[in-house]
Scaffold this motif. Structure first.
Motif, PDB file in Angstrom:
ATOM      1  N   GLY A   1       0.762  -1.087  -0.085  1.00 45.94           N
ATOM      2  CA  GLY A   1       0.006   0.033   0.072  1.00 45.94           C
ATOM      3  C   GLY A   1       0.827   1.229  -0.205  1.00 45.94           C
ATOM      4  O   GLY A   1       0.421   2.210  -0.513  1.00 45.94           O
ATOM      5  N   ASP A   2       1.893   1.246   0.686  1.00 45.33           N
ATOM      6  CA  ASP A   2       2.811   2.481   0.854  1.00 45.33           C
ATOM      7  C   ASP A   2       3.365   2.648  -0.879  1.00 45.33           C
ATOM      8  O   ASP A   2       3.328   3.822  -1.207  1.00 45.33           O
ATOM      9  CB  ASP A   2       3.921   2.269   1.692  1.00 45.33           C
ATOM     10  N   THR A   3       3.429   1.853  -1.420  1.00 49.46           N
ATOM     11  CA  THR A   3       4.284   1.911  -2.693  1.00 49.46           C
ATOM     12  C   THR A   3       3.001   2.432  -3.896  1.00 49.46           C
ATOM     13  O   THR A   3       3.341   3.340  -4.595  1.00 49.46           O
ATOM     14  CB  THR A   3       4.663   0.512  -3.301  1.00 49.46           C
ATOM     15  N   TYR A   4       1.838   1.826  -3.607  1.00 52.84           N
ATOM     16  CA  TYR A   4       0.716   2.278  -4.390  1.00 52.84           C
ATOM     17  C   TYR A   4       0.415   3.759  -4.016  1.00 52.84           C
ATOM     18  O   TYR A   4      -0.065   4.532  -4.794  1.00 52.84           O
ATOM     19  CB  TYR A   4      -0.488   1.521  -4.107  1.00 52.84           C
ATOM     20  N   THR A   5       0.367   4.126  -2.739  1.00 51.83           N
ATOM     21  CA  THR A   5       0.290   5.618  -2.533  1.00 51.83           C
ATOM     22  C   THR A   5       1.491   6.586  -3.156  1.00 51.83           C
ATOM     23  O   THR A   5       0.944   7.728  -3.431  1.00 51.83           O
ATOM     24  CB  THR A   5       0.370   5.809  -0.691  1.00 51.83           C
ATOM     25  N   VAL A   6       2.451   6.265  -3.246  1.00 43.11           N
ATOM     26  CA  VAL A   6       3.504   6.840  -3.741  1.00 43.11           C
ATOM     27  C   VAL A   6       3.272   6.914  -5.280  1.00 43.11           C
ATOM     28  O   VAL A   6       3.246   7.940  -5.672  1.00 43.11           O
ATOM     29  CB  VAL A   6       4.922   6.243  -3.576  1.00 43.11           C
ATOM     30  N   ILE A   7       2.736   5.728  -5.922  1.00 43.01           N
ATOM     31  CA  ILE A   7       2.262   5.786  -7.463  1.00 43.01           C
ATOM     32  C   ILE A   7       1.235   6.781  -7.460  1.00 43.01           C
ATOM     33  O   ILE A   7       1.368   7.757  -8.422  1.00 43.01           O
ATOM     34  CB  ILE A   7       1.986   4.522  -7.747  1.00 43.01           C
TER      35      ILE A   7
END
Length: 100
Positions: free
Chosen positions: A31-37
């Motif tokens: 989820g943190d990666t998706y938030t950055v995306i």
């Protein structure tokens, strides 16, 4: 020589990370990666009044966006699916995607 760069601002609400949709996004695996995306997508859309444009360089929008953002295609696909499912992006036509 004059600076010809154009700068834009991305304003986030002070409760961005308290928004239930962002909390939900961050809780899923990766989820943190998706938030950055998602944040990168917002930055990319600033120049076009919140619209991301598919130019047809790659086979589909997710692959082209992954190329533009320097992110893994599968992570971009998951992010797009989440954003579409939660009303955070909408396809206005075949090649234009509005960040809502």
């Amino acid at each position: 020589m004059a600076d010809t760069k154009k700068y834009y601002w991305l304003k986030l609400k002070d409760d961005f990370f308290r928004d239930k949709r962002i909390k939900k996004l961050r809780r899923i695996a990766g989820g943190d990666t998706y938030t950055v995306i998602y944040l990168k997508m917002q930055l990319l859309s600033i120049k076009n009044s919140g619209v991301l444009i598919y130019e047809g360089i790659e086979e589909n929008f997710a692959e082209e966006l992954a190329l533009e953002l320097d992110e893994d295609t599968e992570n971009v696909k998951v992010t797009l699916a989440f954003l579409q499912g939660n009303g955070m992006i909408e396809e206005t036509d075949q090649n234009h995607f509005l960040m809502t």
